[in-house]
Design an enzyme around this catalytic site. Structure first.
Site, short mmCIF file in Angstrom:
data_model
loop_
_atom_site.label_atom_id
_atom_site.label_comp_id
_atom_site.label_asym_id
_atom_site.label_seq_id
_atom_site.Cartn_x
_atom_site.Cartn_y
_atom_site.Cartn_z
N LEU A 168 0.85 -1.17 0.00
CA LEU A 168 0.00 0.00 0.00
C LEU A 168 0.89 1.23 0.00
O LEU A 168 1.95 1.24 0.64
CB LEU A 168 -0.90 0.02 1.25
CG LEU A 168 -1.94 -1.10 1.38
CD1 LEU A 168 -2.66 -0.99 2.73
CD2 LEU A 168 -2.94 -1.07 0.24
N ASP A 169 0.47 2.26 -0.72
CA ASP A 169 1.21 3.52 -0.70
C ASP A 169 1.31 4.06 0.73
O ASP A 169 0.49 3.73 1.58
CB ASP A 169 0.53 4.56 -1.60
CG ASP A 169 0.59 4.19 -3.07
OD1 ASP A 169 1.51 3.44 -3.45
OD2 ASP A 169 -0.29 4.63 -3.84
N GLN A 170 2.29 4.89 0.97
CA GLN A 170 2.58 5.34 2.33
C GLN A 170 1.37 5.97 3.02
O GLN A 170 1.13 5.75 4.20
CB GLN A 170 3.76 6.32 2.31
CG GLN A 170 4.24 6.73 3.71
CD GLN A 170 5.60 7.42 3.67
OE1 GLN A 170 6.30 7.36 2.67
NE2 GLN A 170 5.96 8.08 4.74
N ARG B 64 -5.78 5.84 -8.09
CA ARG B 64 -5.54 7.28 -8.05
C ARG B 64 -5.58 7.86 -9.46
O ARG B 64 -6.15 8.95 -9.69
CB ARG B 64 -4.21 7.56 -7.37
CG ARG B 64 -4.15 7.04 -5.94
CD ARG B 64 -2.74 6.99 -5.38
NE ARG B 64 -2.19 8.32 -5.15
CZ ARG B 64 -0.98 8.53 -4.67
NH1 ARG B 64 -0.19 7.51 -4.36
NH2 ARG B 64 -0.54 9.76 -4.48
#
Length: 294
Positions: free
Chosen positions: A136-138, A236
């Site tokens: 997962l992205d930060q 996104r």
């Protein structure tokens, strides 16, 4: 150290060769070969050749050793500076609810402070893992899957690759997005920014995202999103291209003091070495401030 798995074949099992049974459990060919050469696969307590049949009620036992794997022990420094919220755990699998702002894994040797470092501290010295399965992205929160042993890594990686692991996200997006639908524009690299991706960018790849609107606030819509493909930044990029970027998205949205509102809400997946087609569902509670957009 070794890892032993014992499975009793169900009464509905169709007779097949032992080799075919191991393949049906998604074991890669090199592991099947190692089990055969070292006679570390037993049927009802005795070694059987790979061509012999197994059927209903047979007990299959497989034992794996570190030499079976290229990297049996990942080099992750334990870091107990933060606890992890474990939402699902078996002898093989671990799913945590990742917090916003925490990196999934180290990018440099010796790096600490990531979710993977914290999980290593949680597991302790007796466990060889963790082995990361999803990322997962930060700034993204939610369900993050990993394994505790190397034996199930190739099985779950293949389940992910072949879309048997289903990921559902919750997100707040800008504007009014009604109903449900699908984004299917291919995604490639952004020629102007190496960090970013864009619809029909350089070397575009097929990308499928489904959505359904759930709720609204002033100027924002809560949507449920689920993926057929797993391109970098897929959700996104698709949402930004639709005119409804994620709220708080620092790369694809308008400048904002609000942090990203994207949460991996649910994972559905088959168990490793499963003898049925049942899927396990794990739901990650959303952050307390998820619906607070100001």
């Amino acid at each position: 150290m070794h890892w032993t798995y014992t499975r009793t074949l169900p009464s509905t099992q169709i007779a097949r060769s032992l080799r075919d049974q191991l393949i049906a459990w998604l074991l890669p060919s090199h592991l099947v070969h190692d089990l055969r050469i070292s006679q570390r696969v037993l049927v009802n307590g005795s070694y059987r050749s790979m061509n012999q049949l197994v059927g209903p009620g047979d007990i299959v036992q497989m034992t794996f050793v570190p030499e079976d794997f290229k990297e049996p022990f990942p080099e992750v420094d334990p870091d107990s500076a933060a606890t992890v919220a474990v939402i699902y755990e078996t002898a093989d699998l671990l799913i945590v609810n990742k917090t916003r702002g925490s990196k999934t894994h180290p990018n440099q040797p010796g790096e600490r402070g990531t979710t993977l470092n914290h999980v290593a501290a949680y597991l302790g010295d007796e466990q060889p893992g963790p082995y990361i399965l999803s990322r997962l992205d930060q700034e993204t929160t939610g369900a993050l899957m990993m394994t505790k042993t190397p034996a199930v890594v190739p099985i779950m990686v293949r389940n992910i690759a072949e879309k048997r692991v289903q990921r559902t996200y919750l997100a707040w997006v800008t504007g009014h997005l009604a109903g449900e639908g699908t984004f299917d524009d291919p995604i490639g690299r952004d020629p102007q920014d190496r960090r970013k991706r864009q619809v029909n960018g350089i070397h575009p790849q097929r990308a499928i995202t489904h959505y359904a609107a759930l709720d609204e606030q002033s100027g924002a819509t809560l949507v449920k999103l689920w993926l057929e493909t797993g391109r970098t930044h897929q959700l996104r990029v698709h949402l930004a291209a639709s005119g409804h970027p994620l709220i708080g998205d620092p790369l694809y949205g308008a400048p904002s003091k609000t942090r990203l509102r994207l949460h991996c809400w649910q994972l559905r997946f088959p168990q490793p070495f499963a003898t049925d087609d049942q899927l396990t569902t794990v739901t990650a509670p959303v952050p307390a401030d998820f619906d607070v957009l100001n």
